[in-house]
Design an enzyme around this catalytic site. Sequence first.
Site, PDB file in Angstrom:
ATOM      1  CB  CYS A   2      33.362  40.803  44.231  1.00  0.00           C
ATOM      2  SG  CYS A   2      34.043  39.714  45.503  1.00  0.00           S
ATOM      3  CB  ILE A  54      39.734  33.146  49.250  1.00  0.00           C
ATOM      4  CG1 ILE A  54      39.885  32.309  47.970  1.00  0.00           C
ATOM      5  CG2 ILE A  54      40.971  33.025  50.128  1.00  0.00           C
ATOM      6  CD1 ILE A  54      40.305  30.878  48.195  1.00  0.00           C
ATOM      7  CB  SER A 363      34.864  26.829  32.090  1.00  0.00           C
ATOM      8  OG  SER A 363      35.803  27.801  31.656  1.00  0.00           O
TER       9      SER A 363
END
Length: 631
Positions: A2, A54, A363
């Site tokens: 966010c 989530i 990553s």
Amino acid sequence: MCGIAGIFHAETPKPVDPARVVRMCDAIAHRGPDGAGVWTDHGVGLGHRRLSIIDLAGSPQPMHAADGRAVIVFNGEIYNFRELRRELEQAGFAFRTNGDTEVILAAWAQWGPDCLSRLDGMFAFAIFEPSTRRLFLARDRFGVKPLFLAHLSDGSIAFASELKGLLAHPLLRRRLDPRAIEAYMAWGYVPDSHSILAGVEKLPAGHFWLLEQGKAPGRPQRWWDISFTQRERGSEADLSAQLVHHLREGVRSRMVADVPLGAFLSGGVDSSGVVALMAEASASPVRTCSIGFDEAAYDETSYARQVAAKFGADHQERIVATDDFAAIDTLAAMFDEPFADASALPTWRVCQLARERVTVTLSGDGADEAFAGYRRQVFHHHEERTRAAIPAALRAPIFGALGRVWPKADWAPRPLRAKATLLALAESGEEGYARGLSVTLPGARRALYTDAFAASLEGFRAEDELIALMRSAPGRSGLDRAQYADLVFWMPGDILTKVDRTSMAVSLEAREPLLDHRLVEFAARLPEGMRVRGSTGKYLLKKSLERYLPHDILYRPKQGFVTPIAEWLRGPLADAARGIATGSLAQTGFFQPQAIAALAEAHIGARADHSRTLWQLLMLEKSLKQLGASG
């Protein structure tokens, strides 16, 4: 994942205009296109942009605690939130949502600032308590998630996930900080100890800041640090088994999501290891993606394809042109502050590719810093042995004299490029490492600066910060100190900034399983011989992955994302390189136009390779145009 923003009046609780917080959040809407919210109270305003990962239908923010005692805006993921939730439920807490945000609120209520040590994740968040009028700002251990702060003329403190969030506030002054320019010219990025704009700061990684209305704001406090002072004992087999356990835990914990999940796959050791462990933990094919280049010298897709086939991955790749320089204005806008790591371009491209199929990607970032995978760390390890064997009184004159007369042969085979090594050996280990990490060295920078700009630095030299950091590092050896500097200084400012901005620009959440703090703490305790063995860095990591990966993946020379900026600046960007001397950067009064022009002509004429410095100057010019800042 966010974006957050807010305004806090620390001393006098003046009203906060919700529209200002909305504008700050709208400026970072790319970080959270799925939802938005703003909450204000006396002297405080909190804003949020949501990317749903989530508890997709629940967990809106700003979120209030069930008892109304606190409200939070949160950027990041807490990977152990379910375990914490069970512990907090046993302590009497009840939960209304199924996400991690409410767990942070309960953890704060239970443990206060000590809750941070219990959080396993990447995060930057703000918690406000109406009853105590306190604001708590916190950032994760490694600085995966950013948090910018600004002291404004009305006495308020504003914060945002990106600088562009602060730029949306009308009271932010856009005045350049000369020391940030000097730091940028040294490192190719603005480290977390500086901001390109005066009056703006970054909350350092592993720090929190507790503010209370009616009291003068203090300073951020460190809540976590990495230590290299201890050493693990045990056989190579025992240490390898422990390492694999930590790797598995790091990967599995980051595979929790309610949206499609995948992985970057370059075909290098780190991303290949992550994919191998994801395949081990997943019943369905791992979604992987890689970027290739239309010139063989820069292309690694064959290795990525090999790994994808071995683990049955659902693999996607895309070939991009090596003349992909048209996007550099977009890149400058993406980073706000000047950022000259040219691998940002292909990183952004692979993020775009990943976002076509997934919302979360894993990553391989962090392993080089934690396990000594950079060539500079291996060189430094061996140079320190030489320094220990030869007194400084002999080293300085002998190696210094040799280094000064040795030609700078960038074109020559690597063993013949001894100039940097000789000059480094003439200095202390910390000074030598700072030299090796610098993009443009102090003398070369000073030759570009005007006298007035040099005087405005008041003796500040960017390398001195890194040298001081290394000398005070909690470690036993030169290798320890170098890795500490990379983890604390280099990684947040360069590597994690690059991944955060390029992934968030396309609303993609990137997770770094190799930065699981228990894994990194274990790596910091490894004996030096388990990190560097001969010319091999990441020794134990590679040995431990031999059960998963082919030899040619593990032990081929490290390449990474290579961008042909030297060729660009001699070819299609030659006019742009020449234009720096007469463009807006030259008008700042910071740089000498004649010196920039000479640098550009020497590079374009192939008499020298000044590509990295010219790229720095070009990206600085474009960033300052975006910022609309002045000296």
